[in-house]
Design a protein around this motif. Structure first.
Motif, PDB file in Angstrom:
ATOM      1  N   LEU A   1       0.824  -1.210   0.000  1.00  0.00           N
ATOM      2  CA  LEU A   1       0.000   0.000   0.000  1.00  0.00           C
ATOM      3  C   LEU A   1       0.858   1.259   0.000  1.00  0.00           C
ATOM      4  O   LEU A   1       0.545   2.232  -0.694  1.00  0.00           O
ATOM      5  N   ARG A   2       1.931   1.251   0.784  1.00  0.00           N
ATOM      6  CA  ARG A   2       2.821   2.417   0.805  1.00  0.00           C
ATOM      7  C   ARG A   2       3.354   2.726  -0.589  1.00  0.00           C
ATOM      8  O   ARG A   2       3.376   3.875  -1.029  1.00  0.00           O
ATOM      9  N   LYS A   3       3.805   1.676  -1.293  1.00  0.00           N
ATOM     10  CA  LYS A   3       4.371   1.866  -2.629  1.00  0.00           C
ATOM     11  C   LYS A   3       3.328   2.408  -3.604  1.00  0.00           C
ATOM     12  O   LYS A   3       3.602   3.296  -4.407  1.00  0.00           O
ATOM     13  N   HIS A   4       2.122   1.858  -3.544  1.00  0.00           N
ATOM     14  CA  HIS A   4       1.101   2.217  -4.525  1.00  0.00           C
ATOM     15  C   HIS A   4       0.320   3.479  -4.163  1.00  0.00           C
ATOM     16  O   HIS A   4      -0.464   3.965  -4.978  1.00  0.00           O
ATOM     17  N   LEU A   5       0.534   3.990  -2.950  1.00  0.00           N
ATOM     18  CA  LEU A   5      -0.125   5.240  -2.567  1.00  0.00           C
ATOM     19  C   LEU A   5       0.876   6.394  -2.507  1.00  0.00           C
ATOM     20  O   LEU A   5       0.581   7.448  -1.964  1.00  0.00           O
TER      21      LEU A   5
ATOM     22  N   PRO B   1      -0.518  11.356  -0.937  1.00  0.00           N
ATOM     23  CA  PRO B   1      -0.017  11.486   0.438  1.00  0.00           C
ATOM     24  C   PRO B   1      -1.108  11.514   1.498  1.00  0.00           C
ATOM     25  O   PRO B   1      -0.909  11.017   2.609  1.00  0.00           O
ATOM     26  N   GLU B   2      -2.299  12.086   1.173  1.00  0.00           N
ATOM     27  CA  GLU B   2      -3.379  12.097   2.163  1.00  0.00           C
ATOM     28  C   GLU B   2      -3.788  10.674   2.534  1.00  0.00           C
ATOM     29  O   GLU B   2      -3.882  10.315   3.701  1.00  0.00           O
ATOM     30  N   ALA B   3      -4.009   9.842   1.508  1.00  0.00           N
ATOM     31  CA  ALA B   3      -4.409   8.460   1.761  1.00  0.00           C
ATOM     32  C   ALA B   3      -3.296   7.694   2.462  1.00  0.00           C
ATOM     33  O   ALA B   3      -3.552   6.904   3.378  1.00  0.00           O
ATOM     34  N   LEU B   4      -2.060   7.931   2.042  1.00  0.00           N
ATOM     35  CA  LEU B   4      -0.928   7.226   2.642  1.00  0.00           C
ATOM     36  C   LEU B   4      -0.784   7.570   4.117  1.00  0.00           C
ATOM     37  O   LEU B   4      -0.588   6.678   4.956  1.00  0.00           O
TER      38      LEU B   4
END
Length: 196
Positions: free
Chosen positions: A174-178, A182-185
């Motif tokens: 998820l970190r890589k794909h978000l 930045p808000e979602a991450l």
């Protein structure tokens, strides 16, 4: 209308560098509104205070990401609603009442812009979760719902070590794909910060 926090972008940059005076200005500016939201949802002054303090502690922990946020206020209230949702799920509502809980949480949103921001961040996270392998996705969603690693292991008939491995790998994915959201991450990192 709420007062606008002047030089907010600059304050977020300073916070990312560890400036405690800038952090205090942002904290003082948003404290009352976040507390009011927490109080309205939890019906507990003590719990509302704890929730707001927890939000700001987690913001400090992940402060290096703050300058990337385009809409800090909307992001902050998205995090607050997630914190309240977590509290209600664990402490107030019984299993099976999810529909009522979500309806309760969506009453009288702070502003249409904040609701839209939260919805967009949530959709971004949801779309990435759907791409996870089935077992990893199931473990991740159980963890998101508040299950412990022991409980996930029992439900899925896997070991606790495997449960932890699924969650760590899912978060990395998820970190890589978000990275472009930045808000979602940051919502995701704050939500799962107790795992690390």
């Amino acid at each position: 209308m709420h007062d606008v926090l002047h030089n907010e972008r600059e304050l977020l940059r300073l916070i990312a560098e560890g400036n405690e005076a800038a952090y205090r200005r942002v904290f003082d500016h948003y404290w009352k509104r976040l507390y009011a939201l927490g109080l309205k949802m939890t019906k507990s002054p003590e719990q509302a205070k704890d929730l707001v303090q927890e939000i700001f502690v987690k913001l400090w922990v992940h402060r290096q990401l703050l300058p990337q946020l385009q809409h800090f206020e909307g992001f902050l209230f998205t995090v607050a609603r997630n914190q309240v949702r977590d509290f209600l799920k664990k402490r107030v509502f019984q299993p099976g009442n999810d529909g009522y809980m979500l309806e309760y949480l969506t009453q009288e949103p702070v502003t249409p812009e904040q609701v839209l921001e939260g919805t967009q961040a949530q959709h971004a996270v949801d779309n990435i979760i759907k791409r996870l392998p089935p077992q990893m996705q199931k473990a991740f969603l159980l963890r998101f719902q508040g299950y412990s690693h022991d409980e996930i292991a029992r439900v899925m008939h896997i070991s606790k070590v495997t449960s932890k491995s699924y969650i760590v790998r899912a978060l990395d994915y998820l970190r890589k794909h978000l990275a472009e959201n930045p808000e979602a991450l940051l919502v995701l990192l704050i939500w799962f910060s107790q795992d690390h």
